[in-house]
Scaffold this motif. Sequence first.
Motif, PDB file in Angstrom:
ATOM      1  N   THR A   1       0.842  -1.211  -0.028  1.00 47.86           N
ATOM      2  CA  THR A   1       0.141   0.003   0.175  1.00 47.86           C
ATOM      3  C   THR A   1       0.858   1.283   0.017  1.00 47.86           C
ATOM      4  O   THR A   1       2.075   1.171   0.376  1.00 47.86           O
ATOM      5  CB  THR A   1      -0.796   0.005   1.419  1.00 47.86           C
ATOM      6  N   SER A   2       0.380   2.296  -0.431  1.00 47.68           N
ATOM      7  CA  SER A   2       1.049   3.715  -0.347  1.00 47.68           C
ATOM      8  C   SER A   2       0.277   4.427   0.659  1.00 47.68           C
ATOM      9  O   SER A   2      -1.001   4.283   0.790  1.00 47.68           O
ATOM     10  CB  SER A   2       0.635   4.410  -1.936  1.00 47.68           C
ATOM     11  N   ARG A   3       0.937   5.198   1.188  1.00 43.58           N
ATOM     12  CA  ARG A   3       0.212   6.301   2.337  1.00 43.58           C
ATOM     13  C   ARG A   3       0.994   7.596   1.585  1.00 43.58           C
ATOM     14  O   ARG A   3       2.011   7.951   1.620  1.00 43.58           O
ATOM     15  CB  ARG A   3       0.645   5.942   3.570  1.00 43.58           C
TER      16      ARG A   3
ATOM     17  N   GLU B   1      -4.256   1.165  -2.269  1.00 40.64           N
ATOM     18  CA  GLU B   1      -3.899  -0.025  -2.540  1.00 40.64           C
ATOM     19  C   GLU B   1      -2.726  -0.061  -3.774  1.00 40.64           C
ATOM     20  O   GLU B   1      -2.940   0.680  -4.721  1.00 40.64           O
ATOM     21  CB  GLU B   1      -4.659  -1.026  -2.966  1.00 40.64           C
TER      22      GLU B   1
ATOM     23  N   GLN C   1       0.407  11.948   2.630  1.00 39.61           N
ATOM     24  CA  GLN C   1       0.003  12.959   3.590  1.00 39.61           C
ATOM     25  C   GLN C   1       0.570  14.334   2.854  1.00 39.61           C
ATOM     26  O   GLN C   1       1.153  14.410   2.129  1.00 39.61           O
ATOM     27  CB  GLN C   1       1.138  12.674   4.691  1.00 39.61           C
TER      28      GLN C   1
ATOM     29  N   GLU D   1      -4.615   6.451   2.037  1.00 49.65           N
ATOM     30  CA  GLU D   1      -3.776   5.414   1.925  1.00 49.65           C
ATOM     31  C   GLU D   1      -4.462   4.620   0.482  1.00 49.65           C
ATOM     32  O   GLU D   1      -5.649   4.634   0.320  1.00 49.65           O
ATOM     33  CB  GLU D   1      -4.173   4.082   3.098  1.00 49.65           C
TER      34      GLU D   1
ATOM     35  N   GLU E   1      -4.606  12.820   5.140  1.00 49.10           N
ATOM     36  CA  GLU E   1      -4.020  11.423   5.005  1.00 49.10           C
ATOM     37  C   GLU E   1      -4.814  10.387   4.278  1.00 49.10           C
ATOM     38  O   GLU E   1      -6.104  10.532   4.356  1.00 49.10           O
ATOM     39  CB  GLU E   1      -3.268  10.885   6.075  1.00 49.10           C
TER      40      GLU E   1
END
Length: 154
Positions: free
Chosen positions: A67-69, A124, A71, A122, A120
Amino acid sequence: MSVPAARLQAMPSLAQVSQTALPFSPDTFVMTPEGVLGIAQPPRPARLHFMADGLPFSIAVGFDGETSRSQVWAEIGHIPYTAQSPERRRQLLAILRGIQDRRGTRFLIQEGQKILLFSEAEFEGQATPEDLIHQTVVALQQARPFLRLLAPYL
């Protein structure tokens, strides 16, 4: 002059790898013995900076393999000390308390005085540029009414 067939066959592999491994550097890619491009190391976290509505924004994106997060944040101002302006401080804190329980884009107080706009998300897989643009636009649209409300007190 013709291009060898092996080079032409490698081009789709490069395009596929580059779409899933942004940001990348020359050390990111590795050539397997079969002549197929692969990723040598996970992509580094990316940081972007831009100006919107007169505020300097930052975006940080990290990828953990699944996953990528991302911000998005901006420093929007400071809460004045009581000795500086007690009424302005009281009004600003009352507004911030009133908008504190919002989902999505939030206003945070850092180090007791600094006010941050923060969002923020998230995703996939690897975050795409479209994902980042969408998150940024949503964060700005959610924050604009509250920024206008806070502006006289900052």
